[in-house]
Design a protein around this motif. Sequence first.
Motif, PDB file in Angstrom:
ATOM      1  N   ARG A  40       0.850  -1.198   0.000  1.00  0.00           N
ATOM      2  CA  ARG A  40       0.000   0.000   0.000  1.00  0.00           C
ATOM      3  C   ARG A  40       0.883   1.245   0.000  1.00  0.00           C
ATOM      4  NH1 ARG A  40      -1.501   2.400   5.104  1.00  0.00           N
ATOM      5  NH2 ARG A  40      -0.198   1.616   6.798  1.00  0.00           N
ATOM      6  N   SER A  43       1.431   5.329   4.281  1.00  0.00           N
ATOM      7  CA  SER A  43       2.169   4.884   5.458  1.00  0.00           C
ATOM      8  C   SER A  43       2.521   6.111   6.278  1.00  0.00           C
ATOM      9  CB  SER A  43       3.446   4.138   5.061  1.00  0.00           C
ATOM     10  OG  SER A  43       4.254   3.890   6.180  1.00  0.00           O
ATOM     11  N   SER A  44       2.195   6.075   7.564  1.00  0.00           N
ATOM     12  CA  SER A  44       2.442   7.245   8.403  1.00  0.00           C
ATOM     13  C   SER A  44       3.935   7.536   8.544  1.00  0.00           C
ATOM     14  CB  SER A  44       1.815   7.039   9.789  1.00  0.00           C
ATOM     15  OG  SER A  44       2.334   5.873  10.398  1.00  0.00           O
ATOM     16  N   ARG A  45       4.754   6.486   8.596  1.00  0.00           N
ATOM     17  CA  ARG A  45       6.193   6.676   8.772  1.00  0.00           C
ATOM     18  C   ARG A  45       6.935   6.847   7.458  1.00  0.00           C
ATOM     19  NH1 ARG A  45       7.606   2.073  13.376  1.00  0.00           N
ATOM     20  NH2 ARG A  45       6.535   3.081  15.126  1.00  0.00           N
ATOM     21  N   PRO A  47       5.468   7.284   3.599  1.00  0.00           N
ATOM     22  CA  PRO A  47       4.523   7.269   2.476  1.00  0.00           C
ATOM     23  C   PRO A  47       5.225   6.839   1.180  1.00  0.00           C
ATOM     24  CG  PRO A  47       4.285   9.277   3.773  1.00  0.00           C
ATOM     25  CD  PRO A  47       5.518   8.598   4.273  1.00  0.00           C
ATOM     26  N   LYS A  49       6.291   3.863   0.426  1.00  0.00           N
ATOM     27  CA  LYS A  49       7.398   2.947   0.722  1.00  0.00           C
ATOM     28  C   LYS A  49       7.622   1.874  -0.348  1.00  0.00           C
ATOM     29  CE  LYS A  49       7.023   0.449   4.510  1.00  0.00           C
ATOM     30  NZ  LYS A  49       7.129   0.005   5.917  1.00  0.00           N
ATOM     31  N   ASP A 131       7.986  -5.008   2.856  1.00  0.00           N
ATOM     32  CA  ASP A 131       9.062  -4.099   3.251  1.00  0.00           C
ATOM     33  C   ASP A 131      10.330  -4.844   3.658  1.00  0.00           C
ATOM     34  OD1 ASP A 131       8.153  -5.190   5.595  1.00  0.00           O
ATOM     35  OD2 ASP A 131       7.610  -3.287   6.556  1.00  0.00           O
ATOM     36  N   ASP A 257      11.446   0.374   7.734  1.00  0.00           N
ATOM     37  CA  ASP A 257      10.381   1.030   8.492  1.00  0.00           C
ATOM     38  C   ASP A 257      10.338   2.523   8.200  1.00  0.00           C
ATOM     39  OD1 ASP A 257       8.262   1.078  10.323  1.00  0.00           O
ATOM     40  OD2 ASP A 257       9.589   1.655  11.973  1.00  0.00           O
TER      41      ASP A 257
END
Length: 275
Positions: A40, A43-45, A47, A49, A131, A257
Amino acid sequence: MPMRASPFAATGNQHSNKLTQRIRKFMGKLPDCFGIIPARYASSRFPGKPLAKILGKPMFWHVYQRACRCEQLTRVVLATDDKRIAAAAEPLGVPVVMTRSDHPSGTDRVLEAAEQLQVPADAVVVNIQGDEPVLVPQMLSELVAPFASPETRVTTMVRKTPLGDVADEDAVTVTFSRSGRALYFTRSVIPYPREGTTDAAYEHVGMYAFRMEALKTFVQLGPSRLEKIEKLEQLRLLENDIAVHVVITEHFSAYVDRPEDIATVARILEKENQT
């Protein structure tokens, strides 16, 4: 970023050799195994990814290439709801299954993709983390080996880790029976070393494989009480008496991450390319 060398690796060689023999022995008896990589953009950490470039290729490409090196996987696909990811995958020859955008978890996305692929009820679906660009293909082989037994419905992976490395809440430890059946997963350290008689625990590696019928059941059940408390979706299985077979691995991987993790995995890949 969780990538640890282990002082226990040397003591586990006997287990590793036995597992390798088991994989070879039952390879012909395994059902079809499908690898699905949920990806997807949001991603909060980190975007975007999945599209992050590592040595000139997007992260999802590295994951896909390594997963394809697992001989037990019949097919590997990328599952996404984002057209940007799909557009980047097409020229690289990475097969894509487009999914809805409202899935609450990667596991839900994996189920929709598996249903689109018409995976049979007794086949195996491997949820491959998108990831982990330095994923070790042998870990996937280890993960699916127990499905040679028709009684196996779900498998997951653990690694023996020094206690000092599982002290934070991001680490999940596992305890399991002699037959390899998971007893509990928690963000605390288990078993608790009350008298200081142990210097290690089994840390959960976030990798799962499901019999297709078990994957459907898992999603249909919805979040459970312990799952909500610990924020660990695998507890949904245990609370509903669905056995989870634990596989011990000696392999190590590293996941991305945050953006700063890219440099680390790039160095690992460069070192591999030199050997």
